[in-house]
Design a protein around this motif. Structure first.
Motif, mmCIF file in Angstrom:
data_model
loop_
_atom_site.group_PDB
_atom_site.id
_atom_site.type_symbol
_atom_site.label_atom_id
_atom_site.label_comp_id
_atom_site.label_asym_id
_atom_site.label_seq_id
_atom_site.Cartn_x
_atom_site.Cartn_y
_atom_site.Cartn_z
ATOM 1 N N UNK A 109 2.461 -9.489 1.749
ATOM 2 C CA UNK A 109 3.481 -8.435 1.779
ATOM 3 C C UNK A 109 4.802 -8.960 1.213
ATOM 4 N N UNK A 110 5.210 -10.138 1.641
ATOM 5 C CA UNK A 110 6.460 -10.705 1.116
ATOM 6 C C UNK A 110 6.399 -10.882 -0.390
ATOM 7 N N UNK A 111 5.263 -11.328 -0.893
ATOM 8 C CA UNK A 111 5.118 -11.495 -2.347
ATOM 9 C C UNK A 111 5.191 -10.140 -3.042
ATOM 10 N N UNK A 131 10.832 -13.964 4.649
ATOM 11 C CA UNK A 131 11.168 -13.768 6.050
ATOM 12 C C UNK A 131 10.059 -13.157 6.865
ATOM 13 N N UNK A 132 10.435 -12.829 8.055
ATOM 14 C CA UNK A 132 9.507 -12.334 9.063
ATOM 15 C C UNK A 132 8.992 -10.945 8.696
ATOM 16 N N UNK A 133 7.707 -10.710 8.916
ATOM 17 C CA UNK A 133 7.113 -9.385 8.720
ATOM 18 C C UNK A 133 6.712 -8.785 10.068
ATOM 19 N N UNK A 171 4.647 2.079 5.046
ATOM 20 C CA UNK A 171 4.661 3.325 4.267
ATOM 21 C C UNK A 171 4.327 3.059 2.801
ATOM 22 N N UNK A 172 4.564 1.848 2.368
ATOM 23 C CA UNK A 172 4.265 1.470 0.989
ATOM 24 C C UNK A 172 2.750 1.338 0.833
ATOM 25 N N UNK A 173 2.190 2.023 -0.146
ATOM 26 C CA UNK A 173 0.743 2.037 -0.351
ATOM 27 C C UNK A 173 0.173 0.633 -0.573
ATOM 28 N N UNK A 174 0.859 -0.180 -1.336
ATOM 29 C CA UNK A 174 0.390 -1.539 -1.585
ATOM 30 C C UNK A 174 0.353 -2.376 -0.317
ATOM 31 N N UNK A 175 1.377 -2.226 0.515
ATOM 32 C CA UNK A 175 1.426 -2.941 1.793
ATOM 33 C C UNK A 175 0.298 -2.466 2.697
ATOM 34 N N UNK A 176 0.123 -1.157 2.783
ATOM 35 C CA UNK A 176 -0.938 -0.601 3.620
ATOM 36 C C UNK A 176 -2.316 -1.093 3.165
ATOM 37 N N UNK A 177 -2.526 -1.184 1.861
ATOM 38 C CA UNK A 177 -3.811 -1.681 1.351
ATOM 39 C C UNK A 177 -4.041 -3.136 1.753
ATOM 40 N N UNK A 178 -3.004 -3.949 1.715
ATOM 41 C CA UNK A 178 -3.124 -5.357 2.120
ATOM 42 C C UNK A 178 -3.557 -5.446 3.580
ATOM 43 N N UNK A 179 -2.912 -4.674 4.448
ATOM 44 C CA UNK A 179 -3.227 -4.728 5.875
ATOM 45 C C UNK A 179 -4.624 -4.169 6.133
#
Length: 177
Positions: free
Chosen positions: A117-119, A125-127, A58-66
């Motif tokens: 994502x962890x950074x 931990x696990x993602x 749901x986080x925009x930054x995470x979604x952009x990474x993926x």
């Protein structure tokens, strides 16, 4: 067609409970293993679409990474045909273009995105869940069904009213206004 999930999207204890329930309800009945597995997949789909778990996507930054990781080897190792980032899982439809095994492609996506994502989220931990679901496309009808499933998933989950409105999907269309 590939689906991979965040580590906490569908807890293994829930899946274990469903398997036990399906097996006990199947006892003495003429329910095939294929029918049982289909029911299990439906339970998993509905559970993950309800948005359980951390829903990091749901986080925009995470979604952009993926999203960016999916496009990184597009037209090199595979052709990205359809994709959708749900809050706690990812659907991808690709055509393999190289000898790279699917498991290597998934490992690349998940290991790279886990570190990033962890950074970004200042966590460790696990993602991603270790297991993933993949299915070869049998024919043009199956292909069309898979694309429709991927693009309709955010509508089914109540995230938008039309696939073209959902930003984290290959169906997204920017208005020309």
């Amino acid at each position: 067609m590939i689906t991979f999930r965040l580590y906490d999207s569908v807890p293994s204890s829930v899946v274990k409970q469903w398997k036990e329930q399906l097996d006990s309800s199947r006892a003495g009945k003429d329910v095939t293993t294929e029918e049982r597995n289909k029911r299990l997949l439906t339970l998993i789909d509905n559970y993950e679409d309800a948005g359980y778990g951390s829903c990091l996507l749901r986080d925009e930054g995470v979604a952009e990474i993926v999203r960016d990781s999916l496009y990184y080897y597009n037209e090199n190792k595979y052709r990205l045909l359809a994709w959708c980032l749900m809050p706690n899982h990812v659907h991808v439809l690709i055509l393999l273009l190289s000898d790279s095994p699917l498991s290597d492609i998934l490992h690349g996506w998940r290991s790279y995105t886990s570190r990033r994502i962890n950074k970004l989220m200042h966590r460790t931990g696990k993602v991603w869940m270790t297991e993933y679901f993949d299915r070869y496309i049998r024919d043009s009808k199956h292909f069309s069904t898979a694309v429709k499933y991927i693009h309709d998933n955010p509508v089914k989950a109540g995230l938008c009213s039309s696939p073209s409105q959902y930003r984290w999907s290959s169906a997204y269309q920017v208005d020309d206004v």
